[in-house]
Scaffold this motif. Structure first.
Motif, short mmCIF file in Angstrom:
data_model
loop_
_atom_site.label_atom_id
_atom_site.label_comp_id
_atom_site.label_asym_id
_atom_site.label_seq_id
_atom_site.Cartn_x
_atom_site.Cartn_y
_atom_site.Cartn_z
N TRP A 67 6.68 1.88 4.15
CA TRP A 67 5.47 2.69 4.27
C TRP A 67 4.30 1.87 4.78
N PHE A 68 4.16 0.65 4.26
CA PHE A 68 3.09 -0.24 4.74
C PHE A 68 3.26 -0.51 6.24
N ALA A 69 4.49 -0.80 6.65
CA ALA A 69 4.75 -1.10 8.06
C ALA A 69 4.40 0.10 8.94
N LYS A 70 4.78 1.28 8.49
CA LYS A 70 4.49 2.49 9.26
C LYS A 70 2.99 2.69 9.41
N ASN A 71 2.26 2.47 8.33
CA ASN A 71 0.82 2.76 8.34
C ASN A 71 -0.01 1.70 9.04
N TYR A 72 0.46 0.46 9.07
CA TYR A 72 -0.32 -0.59 9.74
C TYR A 72 0.18 -0.86 11.15
N LEU A 73 1.48 -0.85 11.34
CA LEU A 73 2.03 -1.18 12.65
C LEU A 73 2.10 0.01 13.58
N GLY A 74 2.27 1.20 13.02
CA GLY A 74 2.41 2.38 13.86
C GLY A 74 3.80 2.42 14.48
N ASP A 75 4.07 1.52 15.38
CA ASP A 75 5.36 1.40 16.06
C ASP A 75 6.23 0.41 15.29
N PRO A 76 7.39 0.84 14.75
CA PRO A 76 8.24 -0.07 13.98
C PRO A 76 8.65 -1.32 14.76
N ALA A 77 8.72 -1.22 16.06
CA ALA A 77 9.13 -2.36 16.88
C ALA A 77 8.14 -3.52 16.75
N LYS A 78 6.90 -3.22 16.36
CA LYS A 78 5.89 -4.27 16.25
C LYS A 78 6.15 -5.20 15.07
N ALA A 79 7.08 -4.83 14.19
CA ALA A 79 7.43 -5.72 13.08
C ALA A 79 8.01 -7.03 13.57
N ALA A 80 8.53 -7.01 14.81
CA ALA A 80 9.11 -8.23 15.38
C ALA A 80 8.04 -9.18 15.92
N ASP A 81 6.80 -8.73 15.99
CA ASP A 81 5.73 -9.61 16.45
C ASP A 81 5.67 -10.83 15.52
N PRO A 82 5.65 -12.05 16.06
CA PRO A 82 5.66 -13.24 15.20
C PRO A 82 4.44 -13.37 14.31
N ARG A 83 3.38 -12.60 14.57
CA ARG A 83 2.26 -12.60 13.63
C ARG A 83 2.62 -11.85 12.35
N ILE A 84 3.59 -10.96 12.43
CA ILE A 84 4.11 -10.27 11.25
C ILE A 84 5.32 -11.01 10.72
N SER A 85 6.31 -11.23 11.57
CA SER A 85 7.53 -11.93 11.19
C SER A 85 7.34 -13.42 11.46
N LEU A 86 6.69 -14.09 10.53
CA LEU A 86 6.33 -15.49 10.71
C LEU A 86 7.53 -16.38 10.98
N VAL A 87 8.68 -16.02 10.43
CA VAL A 87 9.87 -16.85 10.62
C VAL A 87 10.34 -16.83 12.07
N ASP A 88 9.81 -15.91 12.87
CA ASP A 88 10.16 -15.84 14.28
C ASP A 88 9.12 -16.50 15.17
N GLN A 89 8.15 -17.18 14.56
CA GLN A 89 7.19 -17.95 15.35
C GLN A 89 7.94 -19.01 16.16
N PRO A 90 7.69 -19.11 17.46
CA PRO A 90 8.42 -20.09 18.27
C PRO A 90 8.03 -21.53 17.98
N ASN A 91 6.85 -21.75 17.40
CA ASN A 91 6.39 -23.12 17.17
C ASN A 91 5.59 -23.17 15.87
N LEU A 92 6.13 -23.84 14.88
CA LEU A 92 5.44 -24.01 13.59
C LEU A 92 5.03 -25.46 13.37
N ALA A 93 5.16 -26.30 14.38
CA ALA A 93 4.81 -27.71 14.24
C ALA A 93 3.30 -27.89 14.23
N GLY A 94 2.87 -29.00 13.64
CA GLY A 94 1.46 -29.35 13.67
C GLY A 94 0.56 -28.50 12.81
N LEU A 95 1.12 -27.80 11.82
CA LEU A 95 0.32 -26.97 10.93
C LEU A 95 -0.04 -27.75 9.67
#
Length: 390
Positions: A269-297
């Motif tokens: 429900w949260f995803a539907k109400n904030y993302l609108g499009d379910p496909a946006k869940a794959a955005d690395p700002r949402i799915s942090l584990v899919d960030q291409p680069n986590l070095a230097g943090l």
């Protein structure tokens, strides 16, 4: 706190010990959390762990408040439902205990100019002399519900435990304001704080991030954005059961599909109400584990609850960060559920988690220099054992 190394972690530690070049204050950081305690099963489906007595008392009180399932409501209706914070207050009343919030020296309500207009903030100043270090705190609520009042207990506890000024920020919420509105507002809050920390009595060179749930997701995104935009890096990031993975078929989602106060239907429900499009869940700002680069943090402290669909995502994020050379401390608290962190008035493990967050922040503030891509290498990999049920 007892330490129980995972066998694989010991092997990794041996391999990396000779190459680790962290400052001495980072030498004790820990890597991915121990595996969750084995769940009981019915057939092939893992079952939810039992809450400890203190946590169960809060959950029972929440049920007595008569809230409706969030996933059956509109966002406007959901924002009027009783919250875990309401359950804590009701439980204290039932026990004949005071419901006054944890005291700090000063609380001030203000706004700052965000991308979409004025954004409410609340500034908590503890006792002590300035200039003090500063924490930007970002509350949870799935980017849809909750506000500064709902999440008042956590920033109070952090201010006292970390001996820091805490600026708690609100943000635009869905579905009225879709992704990335909340992310844009919280990044703007960090940029505003960099420029205004001194005016608040803070030290602009000692700033850190703390976020819960959706707020934990956005805190991590701020750390990434600061690196990518060349902003001053936060000294530390405390991520409390962060939203970190788009996957909803992980072990913790299977175990806690019907948990309270957070479960799989609510996350959908949260995803539907904030993302609108379910496909946006794959955005690395949402799915942090899919960030291409986590070095230097900056170094991270990740606090997890056993009875929480988000637990596996937090564990995976810890693994990804540590593999990228980011010092990570992970603590999973058994027998407690999502939202436990702010329940220090009635749940002992919440107090323990708050003290852990405060200690890690103080250590970062004392060190006074953020990790950088040039110096960050994998830390020795030991594992903090989960805090057991009462």
């Amino acid at each position: 706190m007892s330490v129980r190394p995972h066998p694989l972690s010991l092997v990794i530690a041996a391999l990396l010990a000779t190459t680790a070049c962290h400052r001495s204050d980072e030498a004790a950081t820990t890597a991915p959390t121990a595996a969750p305690a084995p769940a009981t099963t019915v057939g092939a489906v893992p079952t939810q762990a039992q809450a400890d007595p203190q946590m169960q008392a809060v959950l029972d009180q929440l049920a007595k408040l008569g809230g409706k399932p969030v996933e059956t409501l509109t966002a406007v209706e959901a924002r009027k439902q009783p919250s875990p914070a309401d359950a804590v207050k009701a439980l204290l009343e039932s026990q004949g205990k005071p419901t006054t919030p944890e005291a700090v020296a000063k609380v001030e309500n203000r706004t700052f100019p965000g991308p979409g207009g004025a954004v409410p903030i609340r500034i908590y100043t503890p006792e002590g002399k300035g200039p003090m270090p500063v924490v930007l705190y970002i509350h949870g609520g799935g980017w849809v519900i909750a506000d500064l009042d709902t999440y008042d207990a956590s920033p109070r506890a952090i201010a006292n435990a970390a001996k820091a000024i805490v600026v708690s920020t609100h943000y635009r919420q869905g579905p009225e304001h879709l992704f990335p509105a909340a992310h844009d507002d919280t990044l703007a809050a960090y940029e505003w704080l960099l420029k205004n920390a001194a005016k608040l009595g803070g030290d602009p060179k000692r700033i850190a991030l703390v976020g819960e749930s959706a707020g934990g997701n956005m805190a991590a995104d701020i750390a990434i954005a600061a690196r990518d935009k060349g902003l001053q890096a936060p000294l530390h990031q405390v991520l409390v059961y962060p939203v970190a993975d788009k996957a909803m078929d992980s072990p913790s989602y299977l175990e806690n599909a019907n948990a309270k106060p957070l479960n799989k239907p609510m996350m959908e429900w949260f995803a539907k109400n904030y993302l609108g499009d379910p496909a946006k869940a794959a955005d690395p700002r949402i799915s942090l584990v899919d960030q291409p680069n986590l070095a230097g943090l900056p170094p991270a402290t990740i606090i997890l609850a056993q009875i929480d669909p988000l637990r596996s995502g937090g564990e995976k994020l810890a693994e990804k960060l540590q593999a990228a050379g980011v010092p990570v401390t992970v603590q999973r608290y058994d027998g407690v559920a999502h939202e436990f962190f702010g329940m220090g008035a009635v749940v002992d493990k919440a107090k323990q988690a708050q003290q852990l967050a405060g200690a890690e922040l103080r250590k970062a503030f004392e060190a006074g220099a953020p990790a950088s891509a040039a110096t960050s290498m994998p830390a020795p990999a030991t594992t903090v054992a989960p805090a057991k049920s009462n």
